[in-house]
Design a protein around this motif. Structure first.
Motif, PDB file in Angstrom:
ATOM      1  N   THR A   1       0.846  -1.186   0.000  1.00 52.81           N
ATOM      2  CA  THR A   1       0.000   0.000   0.000  1.00 52.81           C
ATOM      3  C   THR A   1       0.884   1.240   0.000  1.00 52.81           C
ATOM      4  N   VAL A   2       0.607   2.138  -0.915  1.00 49.42           N
ATOM      5  CA  VAL A   2       1.343   3.402  -0.999  1.00 49.42           C
ATOM      6  C   VAL A   2       0.581   4.437  -0.173  1.00 49.42           C
ATOM      7  N   HIS A   3       1.150   4.822   0.951  1.00 49.95           N
ATOM      8  CA  HIS A   3       0.538   5.816   1.821  1.00 49.95           C
ATOM      9  C   HIS A   3       1.074   7.196   1.468  1.00 49.95           C
ATOM     10  N   TYR A   4       0.176   8.153   1.349  1.00 47.97           N
ATOM     11  CA  TYR A   4       0.539   9.533   1.039  1.00 47.97           C
ATOM     12  C   TYR A   4       0.351  10.411   2.271  1.00 47.97           C
ATOM     13  N   HIS A   5       1.286  11.347   2.466  1.00 51.14           N
ATOM     14  CA  HIS A   5       1.182  12.306   3.559  1.00 51.14           C
ATOM     15  C   HIS A   5       1.723  13.655   3.097  1.00 51.14           C
TER      16      HIS A   5
ATOM     17  N   LEU B   1       1.079  17.557   9.637  1.00 53.83           N
ATOM     18  CA  LEU B   1      -0.334  17.165   9.754  1.00 53.83           C
ATOM     19  C   LEU B   1      -0.460  15.660   9.976  1.00 53.83           C
ATOM     20  N   GLU B   2       0.351  15.139  10.889  1.00 53.23           N
ATOM     21  CA  GLU B   2       0.374  13.689  11.110  1.00 53.23           C
ATOM     22  C   GLU B   2      -0.947  13.161  11.646  1.00 53.23           C
ATOM     23  N   GLN B   3      -1.726  14.012  12.305  1.00 49.30           N
ATOM     24  CA  GLN B   3      -2.973  13.551  12.892  1.00 49.30           C
ATOM     25  C   GLN B   3      -4.110  13.474  11.873  1.00 49.30           C
ATOM     26  N   VAL B   4      -3.868  13.985  10.655  1.00 50.19           N
ATOM     27  CA  VAL B   4      -4.907  14.030   9.627  1.00 50.19           C
ATOM     28  C   VAL B   4      -4.862  12.755   8.791  1.00 50.19           C
ATOM     29  N   GLU B   5      -6.006  12.151   8.576  1.00 53.85           N
ATOM     30  CA  GLU B   5      -6.075  10.941   7.748  1.00 53.85           C
ATOM     31  C   GLU B   5      -5.818  11.312   6.294  1.00 53.85           C
ATOM     32  N   MET B   6      -4.897  10.600   5.682  1.00 52.29           N
ATOM     33  CA  MET B   6      -4.494  10.890   4.310  1.00 52.29           C
ATOM     34  C   MET B   6      -4.805   9.698   3.396  1.00 52.29           C
ATOM     35  N   PRO B   7      -4.812   9.908   2.080  1.00 56.27           N
ATOM     36  CA  PRO B   7      -5.191   8.842   1.145  1.00 56.27           C
ATOM     37  C   PRO B   7      -4.094   7.789   0.966  1.00 56.27           C
ATOM     38  N   ALA B   8      -4.476   6.687   0.360  1.00 50.16           N
ATOM     39  CA  ALA B   8      -3.540   5.594   0.071  1.00 50.16           C
ATOM     40  C   ALA B   8      -3.996   4.881  -1.196  1.00 50.16           C
ATOM     41  N   LEU B   9      -3.036   4.280  -1.900  1.00 51.62           N
ATOM     42  CA  LEU B   9      -3.326   3.481  -3.085  1.00 51.62           C
ATOM     43  C   LEU B   9      -2.570   2.162  -2.989  1.00 51.62           C
ATOM     44  N   ASP B  10      -3.179   1.082  -3.437  1.00 55.13           N
ATOM     45  CA  ASP B  10      -2.495  -0.208  -3.486  1.00 55.13           C
ATOM     46  C   ASP B  10      -1.713  -0.330  -4.791  1.00 55.13           C
ATOM     47  N   SER B  11      -0.510  -0.876  -4.691  1.00 50.23           N
ATOM     48  CA  SER B  11       0.298  -1.113  -5.888  1.00 50.23           C
ATOM     49  C   SER B  11       0.207  -2.591  -6.267  1.00 50.23           C
ATOM     50  N   TYR B  12       0.264  -2.852  -7.574  1.00 49.08           N
ATOM     51  CA  TYR B  12       0.124  -4.211  -8.093  1.00 49.08           C
ATOM     52  C   TYR B  12       1.228  -4.520  -9.093  1.00 49.08           C
ATOM     53  N   LEU B  13       1.725  -5.732  -9.024  1.00 46.69           N
ATOM     54  CA  LEU B  13       2.600  -6.265 -10.051  1.00 46.69           C
ATOM     55  C   LEU B  13       1.746  -7.088 -10.996  1.00 46.69           C
ATOM     56  N   VAL B  14       1.807  -6.803 -12.287  1.00 42.19           N
ATOM     57  CA  VAL B  14       0.973  -7.509 -13.261  1.00 42.19           C
ATOM     58  C   VAL B  14       1.823  -7.949 -14.449  1.00 42.19           C
ATOM     59  N   TYR B  15       1.471  -9.080 -15.016  1.00 46.48           N
ATOM     60  CA  TYR B  15       2.152  -9.568 -16.216  1.00 46.48           C
ATOM     61  C   TYR B  15       1.237 -10.569 -16.922  1.00 46.48           C
ATOM     62  N   PRO B  16       1.431 -10.789 -18.231  1.00 40.46           N
ATOM     63  CA  PRO B  16       0.537 -11.672 -18.980  1.00 40.46           C
ATOM     64  C   PRO B  16       0.699 -13.136 -18.562  1.00 40.46           C
ATOM     65  N   GLU B  17      -0.359 -13.873 -18.693  1.00 37.37           N
ATOM     66  CA  GLU B  17      -0.334 -15.308 -18.411  1.00 37.37           C
ATOM     67  C   GLU B  17       0.734 -16.007 -19.245  1.00 37.37           C
ATOM     68  N   ALA B  18       0.927 -15.525 -20.480  1.00 41.35           N
ATOM     69  CA  ALA B  18       1.898 -16.158 -21.371  1.00 41.35           C
ATOM     70  C   ALA B  18       3.327 -16.033 -20.870  1.00 41.35           C
ATOM     71  N   MET B  19       3.603 -15.082 -19.943  1.00 46.54           N
ATOM     72  CA  MET B  19       4.957 -14.873 -19.428  1.00 46.54           C
ATOM     73  C   MET B  19       5.180 -15.555 -18.085  1.00 46.54           C
ATOM     74  N   ARG B  20       4.211 -16.316 -17.631  1.00 44.65           N
ATOM     75  CA  ARG B  20       4.279 -16.912 -16.299  1.00 44.65           C
ATOM     76  C   ARG B  20       5.530 -17.775 -16.115  1.00 44.65           C
ATOM     77  N   SER B  21       5.907 -18.538 -17.127  1.00 46.09           N
ATOM     78  CA  SER B  21       6.994 -19.498 -16.989  1.00 46.09           C
ATOM     79  C   SER B  21       8.341 -18.967 -17.457  1.00 46.09           C
ATOM     80  N   VAL B  22       8.409 -17.699 -17.856  1.00 49.83           N
ATOM     81  CA  VAL B  22       9.673 -17.130 -18.317  1.00 49.83           C
ATOM     82  C   VAL B  22      10.561 -16.859 -17.105  1.00 49.83           C
TER      83      VAL B  22
END
Length: 296
Positions: free
Chosen positions: A159-163, A256-277
């Motif tokens: 999770t990418v936390h922003y502040h 502003l540490e007491q203020v709730e800030m947004p976050a985004l999840d990061s993902y690693l993605v690749y094609p099924e065809a590259m699974r065994s490379v």
């Protein structure tokens, strides 16, 4: 259709002339011209418009070129799967990553991967656009949103936390905001330009705690997250930034540490065809191991 003629057509279309294609293939121009004419007769359509300056694809020729490209991609993936299923990782690996994660988080760790796998060459493409992995615009990608394509393997990294951050020099000059309302009296630096809306949305201190129709003034707006980081470090103002870029940065302090800030999840993605490379497997495992610190 004759596969040999299709391969020859592809080379001619890429070269733009019979002469240049002949030089590449070590064939004479007349032989290539006869083969292309024979292919046009087989298909009963013209593939090229012939001009003194070279060749221009017709509508039918453009369609055949796209089909030839698809066939080459399928054959290349098949070849890689045969050669590199569980073997030692070797070869070129094209990685797409968002500008922030790729330019800061990944590049700070990539040297270790290059040491571990000296026969793998990395091409890193920094972009916030989603490249088409199925069309091999990249072999794998790190993204800040879950992919919607069904044929992509995905793995959440962290999770990418922003502040909000400001430099020590800025805080010495202007003081530290104690609440969101104090931002009304500070210089704000923001991410803007053509960045995707979901990325711009987590950077907007200008609208934090306010009606979006009446934002605070943006004293500086830049269209690049790396430039935004440098501007914050240099004392331009207070700005939003991901913790992976700033938490260990001695030039800045989180505010502003007491203020709730947004976050985004990061993902690693690749094609099924590259699974065994093998090189994809190695890079995937490396990223997962490095993401563990940030997996909260």
């Amino acid at each position: 259709m004759d596969w040999d003629k299709i391969k020859l057509f592809y080379e001619v279309a890429e070269a733009g002339s019979f002469t240049r294609a002949g030089e590449k293939l070590d064939l004479n121009q007349s032989s290539i011209s006869r083969s292309i004419s024979a292919l046009e007769r087989d298909l009963s359509v013209p593939l090229f418009q012939r001009h003194a300056r070279g060749l221009i694809l017709t509508e039918h020729g453009d369609a055949l070129l796209r089909a030839a490209l698809d066939m080459r991609r399928v054959l290349e993936v098949t070849r890689q799967r045969f050669v590199e299923t569980s073997e030692k990782p070797v070869g070129d690996l094209t990685v797409s990553a968002t500008v922030g994660i790729g330019g800061i988080w990944l590049t700070n760790r990539i040297a270790e991967f290059l040491d571990l796998y000296p026969e793998v060459n990395i091409q890193l493409i920094l972009t916030n656009d989603d490249l088409d992995l199925a069309m091999r615009e990249a072999d794998l990608a790190i993204r800040l949103r879950r992919p919607v394509q069904a044929d992509l393997i995905q793995r959440r990294l962290f999770t990418v936390h922003y502040h909000a951050y400001a430099s020590h020099t800025y805080l010495e000059r202007f003081g530290e905001p104690q609440c969101v309302e104090d931002l009304d009296h500070h210089r704000l630096v923001c991410l803007g330009g053509t960045q995707p809306a979901f990325i711009q949305g987590v950077h907007q201190l200008a609208t934090l705690g306010r009606d979006p129709k009446a934002p605070r003034p943006r004293r500086l707006e830049v269209n690049d997250s790396l430039a935004l980081r440098h501007a914050i470090e240099a004392g331009a103002g207070i700005g939003m930034a991901p913790d992976y870029a700033m938490s260990d940065n001695p030039k800045v302090r989180r505010v502003l540490e007491q203020v709730e800030m947004p976050a985004l999840d990061s993902y690693l993605v690749y094609p099924e065809a590259m699974r065994s490379v093998a090189r994809v497997q190695a890079f995937r495992d490396f990223l997962i191991s490095k993401a563990q610190r940030w997996a909260y």
